[in-house]
Enzyme design. Sequence first.
Site, mmCIF file in Angstrom:
data_model
loop_
_atom_site.group_PDB
_atom_site.id
_atom_site.type_symbol
_atom_site.label_atom_id
_atom_site.label_comp_id
_atom_site.label_asym_id
_atom_site.label_seq_id
_atom_site.Cartn_x
_atom_site.Cartn_y
_atom_site.Cartn_z
ATOM 1 N N ASP A 20 -33.946 -47.845 0.293
ATOM 2 C CA ASP A 20 -33.161 -48.207 1.474
ATOM 3 C C ASP A 20 -34.114 -48.285 2.661
ATOM 4 O OD1 ASP A 20 -30.718 -48.127 0.130
ATOM 5 O OD2 ASP A 20 -30.324 -46.043 0.662
ATOM 6 N N ASN A 173 -18.695 -46.279 -6.954
ATOM 7 C CA ASN A 173 -19.658 -46.550 -5.896
ATOM 8 C C ASN A 173 -19.657 -48.031 -5.516
ATOM 9 O OD1 ASN A 173 -21.564 -45.212 -4.215
ATOM 10 N ND2 ASN A 173 -23.170 -46.324 -5.259
ATOM 11 N N LYS A 200 -14.546 -40.049 -9.960
ATOM 12 C CA LYS A 200 -14.478 -39.769 -8.529
ATOM 13 C C LYS A 200 -14.446 -41.103 -7.781
ATOM 14 C CE LYS A 200 -16.951 -39.724 -4.615
ATOM 15 N NZ LYS A 200 -17.947 -40.681 -4.139
ATOM 16 N N GLY A 236 -13.740 -38.242 2.830
ATOM 17 C CA GLY A 236 -14.707 -38.125 3.919
ATOM 18 C C GLY A 236 -14.542 -36.815 4.657
ATOM 19 N N GLY A 239 -11.922 -33.903 3.486
ATOM 20 C CA GLY A 239 -11.990 -33.128 2.241
ATOM 21 C C GLY A 239 -11.773 -33.973 1.002
ATOM 22 N N ASP A 260 -25.471 -39.089 9.238
ATOM 23 C CA ASP A 260 -25.647 -40.189 8.282
ATOM 24 C C ASP A 260 -24.903 -39.815 7.002
ATOM 25 O OD1 ASP A 260 -26.527 -42.118 6.518
ATOM 26 O OD2 ASP A 260 -28.634 -41.525 6.563
ATOM 27 N N GLY A 263 -25.376 -40.710 0.765
ATOM 28 C CA GLY A 263 -25.638 -39.684 -0.252
ATOM 29 C C GLY A 263 -24.635 -38.556 -0.299
ATOM 30 N N ALA A 264 -23.669 -38.525 0.639
ATOM 31 C CA ALA A 264 -22.705 -37.410 0.657
ATOM 32 C C ALA A 264 -21.870 -37.387 -0.623
ATOM 33 C CB ALA A 264 -21.801 -37.509 1.884
ATOM 34 N N GLY A 265 -21.401 -38.557 -1.046
ATOM 35 C CA GLY A 265 -20.612 -38.637 -2.281
ATOM 36 C C GLY A 265 -21.432 -38.276 -3.506
ATOM 37 N N ASP A 266 -22.705 -38.660 -3.492
ATOM 38 C CA ASP A 266 -23.593 -38.358 -4.627
ATOM 39 C C ASP A 266 -23.874 -36.859 -4.709
ATOM 40 O OD1 ASP A 266 -23.726 -41.146 -4.907
ATOM 41 O OD2 ASP A 266 -25.475 -41.261 -3.593
ATOM 42 N N ASN A 297 -17.608 -29.921 -1.704
ATOM 43 C CA ASN A 297 -17.343 -30.358 -0.324
ATOM 44 C C ASN A 297 -18.450 -29.881 0.614
ATOM 45 O OD1 ASN A 297 -14.963 -31.696 -0.886
ATOM 46 N ND2 ASN A 297 -13.608 -30.199 0.076
#
Length: 327
Positions: A20, A173, A200, A236, A239, A260, A263-266, A297
Amino acid sequence: MATSNGEKSLIVSFGEMLIDFVPTVSGVSLADAPGFIKAPGGAPANVAIAISRLGGRSAFVGKLGDDEFGHMLAGILKKNGVSAEGINFDTGARTALAFVTLRSDGEREFMFYRNPSADMLLRPDELNLDLIRSAKVFHYGSISLIVEPCRSAHLKAMEVAKEAGALLSYDPNLRLPLWPSKEEAQKQILSIWDKAEVIKVSDEELMFLTGSDKVDDETAMSLWHDNLILLLVTLGEKGCRYYTKSFRGSVDPFRVEAVDTTGAGDSYVGALLCNIVDDRSVLEDEARLREVLRFANACGAITTTKKGAIPALPTEAEVQALLLKGN
């Protein structure tokens, strides 16, 4: 179950790894960005590193360009304790690149350079089947379904992992700019839906896949299938919600200053898989599952507090500190 020597069981993550390019300044368009920082990424690779950073055992399966960026990415996996035995290098195609704008709210917009990139050219005969067979959990996304030959490699890897007894984990994704059309994206993402045992989706993906404008239990359960053990909807900063055959509910978020969301979901998925790989009974015990999802979370929340995905993925100690602090 952990292996006999006390080593943790292996989680194999399949798909793309790329670079990226993130603007040095937040809240500007790509055209207006004064410069870019290169940040390694790709959801399946992020998940593999998230697992390793939390003390789990992971491997990445995919294809990179036989170029400086490809070897840099393989080096980053190894440096982060991820097995690179499943990586192939393509001498004819480059490692994929993505230019990512960070809007002022921390959300992202993408422009991809993949025509074709090495990850799209992984063939079924190049798969490290021994590595895939040794996985207790096999995790994947949907970007690897977009074009051949990678699509066939993805389907073969899933089949081999399943035959060997792995739990199949799916995070679609969604990256719409990579698909020929919205219709094709929906069709192909759902084409392997009934194979996965853990799925997910984000709230946006839920609406996209169902065509609904609501994020509620009824909409989520319309995606349920008989092989599914756990369906997760991430919300997001609100929760997440969870659905199993026997129970459903929601887990509150952690309040953090998001810089930023990359990567939060990963990070969330990596945390979940780490906590179920050696004890699937967690998935049938609501109290324990809620604890695991609270941990997940927290991982996702911490990841949003720094720029870039991989540098922001937390250690177990960082997560425990946030859990102690509470909301």
